[in-house]
Structure formats: C-alpha cells, structure tokens
Design a protein around this motif. Structure first.
Motif, PDB file in Angstrom:
ATOM      1  N   ARG A  74       0.801  -1.217   0.000  1.00 41.28           N
ATOM      2  CA  ARG A  74       0.000   0.000   0.000  1.00 41.28           C
ATOM      3  C   ARG A  74       0.843   1.281   0.000  1.00 41.28           C
ATOM      4  O   ARG A  74       0.311   2.374   0.157  1.00 41.28           O
ATOM      5  N   SER A  75       2.170   1.103  -0.161  1.00 40.05           N
ATOM      6  CA  SER A  75       3.100   2.253  -0.203  1.00 40.05           C
ATOM      7  C   SER A  75       3.051   3.063   1.081  1.00 40.05           C
ATOM      8  O   SER A  75       3.160   4.288   1.062  1.00 40.05           O
ATOM      9  N   TRP A  76       2.954   2.372   2.185  1.00 35.85           N
ATOM     10  CA  TRP A  76       3.006   3.044   3.494  1.00 35.85           C
ATOM     11  C   TRP A  76       4.457   2.999   3.983  1.00 35.85           C
ATOM     12  O   TRP A  76       4.831   2.197   4.845  1.00 35.85           O
ATOM     13  N   TRP A  77       5.291   3.835   3.442  1.00 40.01           N
ATOM     14  CA  TRP A  77       6.727   3.742   3.682  1.00 40.01           C
ATOM     15  C   TRP A  77       7.127   4.203   5.075  1.00 40.01           C
ATOM     16  O   TRP A  77       8.096   3.697   5.649  1.00 40.01           O
ATOM     17  N   ALA A  78       6.413   5.161   5.633  1.00 38.96           N
ATOM     18  CA  ALA A  78       6.719   5.591   7.002  1.00 38.96           C
ATOM     19  C   ALA A  78       6.473   4.451   7.997  1.00 38.96           C
ATOM     20  O   ALA A  78       7.276   4.202   8.907  1.00 38.96           O
ATOM     21  N   ALA A  79       5.369   3.735   7.803  1.00 42.50           N
ATOM     22  CA  ALA A  79       5.082   2.597   8.670  1.00 42.50           C
ATOM     23  C   ALA A  79       6.085   1.472   8.453  1.00 42.50           C
ATOM     24  O   ALA A  79       6.494   0.791   9.414  1.00 42.50           O
ATOM     25  N   ALA A  80       6.517   1.270   7.205  1.00 42.11           N
ATOM     26  CA  ALA A  80       7.512   0.237   6.941  1.00 42.11           C
ATOM     27  C   ALA A  80       8.826   0.546   7.655  1.00 42.11           C
ATOM     28  O   ALA A  80       9.467  -0.343   8.232  1.00 42.11           O
ATOM     29  N   ARG A  81       9.219   1.810   7.644  1.00 41.77           N
ATOM     30  CA  ARG A  81      10.436   2.190   8.376  1.00 41.77           C
ATOM     31  C   ARG A  81      10.273   1.969   9.875  1.00 41.77           C
ATOM     32  O   ARG A  81      11.209   1.555  10.569  1.00 41.77           O
ATOM     33  N   ALA A  82       9.072   2.252  10.374  1.00 42.20           N
ATOM     34  CA  ALA A  82       8.821   2.051  11.800  1.00 42.20           C
ATOM     35  C   ALA A  82       8.904   0.573  12.181  1.00 42.20           C
ATOM     36  O   ALA A  82       9.384   0.225  13.270  1.00 42.20           O
ATOM     37  N   ILE A  83       8.456  -0.316  11.293  1.00 41.99           N
ATOM     38  CA  ILE A  83       8.537  -1.759  11.568  1.00 41.99           C
ATOM     39  C   ILE A  83       9.993  -2.202  11.651  1.00 41.99           C
ATOM     40  O   ILE A  83      10.387  -2.961  12.548  1.00 41.99           O
TER      41      ILE A  83
END
Length: 317
Positions: A74-83
């Motif tokens: 879903r192109s949620w890159w901020a959340a991916a970085r947080a993970i």
C-alpha cells in the motif's frame, strides 16, 4: 459457538456448512483469513503507526512480516520504516536467538518486496515511455526554422527545433530521423515544448544536387542541429531551395558563417594579389633591364696596334 474457535479446528459444523451458499462460504473464509492475518484492522497508515507505538514494548515480532507486506503493497513507507526500527530495537533489548532470526527474516522479506516494487516500477516506466513515444498521431507539427550559408564547394545549414529562429523551441528531440538525398534534405523528430509533445519536421528541396556520401549532420547546441552538404558541382547557388515559392519553413541567412567564409575568401584574394604583384614587379624589372641594354649598346673595345715587323740582319759569309 464456532466464532471463537481457530481456523482449521472445525469452526463450522458440517451441518451448518452444508446449508450455506458457496459464495457466502467463500466470503466468510476470506474474512477469517484477513482478520487472522491482521490486515483488515488497518484502514490507513496512521492506524499502523498507532499500533506500532502502542505495542512497541510488548511486541514479539510475530506480525512483522505480515505488517511489512501490507505496508509495502500500500506504499506506506513511514510505517515500513517504523517496523524495521522496532525490529532493531527488539534485538538490541533482547539477547535471545529468536529475535536475531526474526530480524534476518524481516531483512529477507524487505529485500524481496523492494526488488519486486522496483521491478514493477521499471516495467511501468518502460511501458509508459514506449506508449508515449509511439504516440505520433494527432500531434502538432512544427516546421523547423533554418539558417544557411555557402561557399563554392559546400552548403552549411543550421536547424532550430522551433517555428521561428528567434522563438523558443524544444530542447531535446527523440527518435530523430535525418535523410539526405541528392536533391533534398528531410528531418523528423519528436520533442516537448511547454509540456506539449510535438512533431518537428524539415522537408527541403535543394537548389541543385549534392553528394550524400560526402555530406554530414550532427547535433549542435541545445535545441539545434547542423548539416553540411557537398555540392555536386562547384558553383555558388542563388538561393537554397529549388523553388521560389514560399515554403512553410522560415529560412534566413547564416550571417556568422557568411562572414567567416567572406573573410577567408578575402584573405585568399589578398594573398593572390600579393603573389601576382610580386611576380609583376619581377617581370617589369626584367623587361626594364632588357630595354636599357638595347638602348645603350656597349662601346667597342679599341683595336690592338700592329706590332712592328722584326729587322733583317745580314750576316757576312
């Protein structure tokens, strides 16, 4: 009583399953799978970030892979970085081997997902460029402006990708096609001006024949190209085009090139005049010397005086 039981544990009695429509059954199974995976509870990236903040301390990392797949898809890159950051914090705070293995699994998952995203993006970019480049119908056609100059041997042509030489035009041309024949010069290419794709053309019937094998063209400064045509016959043309009719192209004199060849011709003439002058001076001096010799002949040298004849001696006998 089956709602609280896990998938694969006989959630539905056989009798209940037998009376459910197949489409409804598939929908229920899909809902169960989505909820078990934890995807359906996130409607936005903010929901994922909020969950990561709330469960940062007690998270065991079991949901990292599924959350990462959801975020990347879903192109949620901020959340991916947080993970990723949460996984590193968990490894730093724990000395167990399981935390390290989870981090390695997450790293492999990120590599796989990002490579897939890059591949899909590259494929889309190639498709977009190819589709856009193949768009040749219905484009505005621009008849390029030109400047020209000549000497007795060559014709020099400058082409600008604009309707007029003084007007702005396309900076770069794609799919440029140039054709030099004995009697014509043709050009076609596609470029952008003011964010509009246009077709740029030149169709120029030449005044006299040229030699294509000895003619060249090349890209000049930004938004321009130049061509040099070898004349089939050494002579000066009264004009560039074969016809006197008005063309669609703006054609003007290439003043800088004309001045260059004018200066070279002048220097050549001056050198020839100096050579002729020196030859003439030498010839005149020679003729003057010959004339002077004919007018004043050298005086004859005096004749030698006759020597006296020797006296006869008598000898007594």
């Amino acid at each position: 009583g089956w709602a609280g039981r896990g998938v694969g544990e006989g959630c539905w009695p056989d009798r209940a399953m037998a009376h459910l429509p197949r489409t409804l059954l598939l929908a229920l199974w899909l809902e169960v799978l989505v909820r078990c995976a934890g995807v359906g509870e996130f409607s936005s990236e903010e929901d994922v970030l909020r969950r990561l903040q709330q469960r940062s301390a007690e998270a065991d990392g079991s949901d990292d892979l599924q959350l990462m797949r959801t975020c990347v898809s879903r192109s949620w890159w901020a959340a991916a970085r947080a993970i990723v950051a949460r996984a590193h914090e968990r490894v730093a705070a724990s000395e167990s081997a399981s935390s390290g293995s989870q981090l390695e699994a997450l790293k492999a998952q990120v590599t796989l997902l990002t490579n897939d995203v890059k591949s899909q993006a590259d494929e889309f970019a190639s498709f977009s460029v190819a589709t856009f480049r193949d768009q040749t119908q219905g484009l505005n056609e621009v008849h390029c402006a030109m400047q020209w100059a000549q000497n007795s041997t060559f014709v020099f042509l400058g082409v600008k990708y604009a309707q007029r030489w003084s007007a702005p035009g396309a900076i770069e041309i794609a799919d440029l096609s140039v054709n030099i024949t004995p009697s014509a010069f043709q050009l076609e290419g596609f470029g952008h001006h003011s964010s509009i794709r246009k077709r740029y053309t030149v169709d120029l019937p030449l005044f006299a024949d040229v030699v294509p094998e000895q003619s060249i063209w090349s890209a000049a400064s930004v938004g321009r190209m130049t061509a040099t045509f070898r004349k089939a016959k050494d002579e000066r043309w009264p004009r560039l085009t074969k016809t006197k009719d008005k063309l669609k192209h703006q054609i003007t004199s290439w003043l800088d090139m004309e001045e260059r060849w004018s200066d070279e011709g002048k220097n050549s003439d001056d050198g020839k005049k100096k050579t002729d002058s020196k030859s003439g001076d030498k010839k005149a001096a020679k003729e003057k010397k010959s004339a002077s010799a004919a007018k004043d002949p050298p005086s004859p040298s005096p004749a030698p005086s006759p020597s006296p004849s020797p006296s006869k001696k008598c000898h007594r006998v």
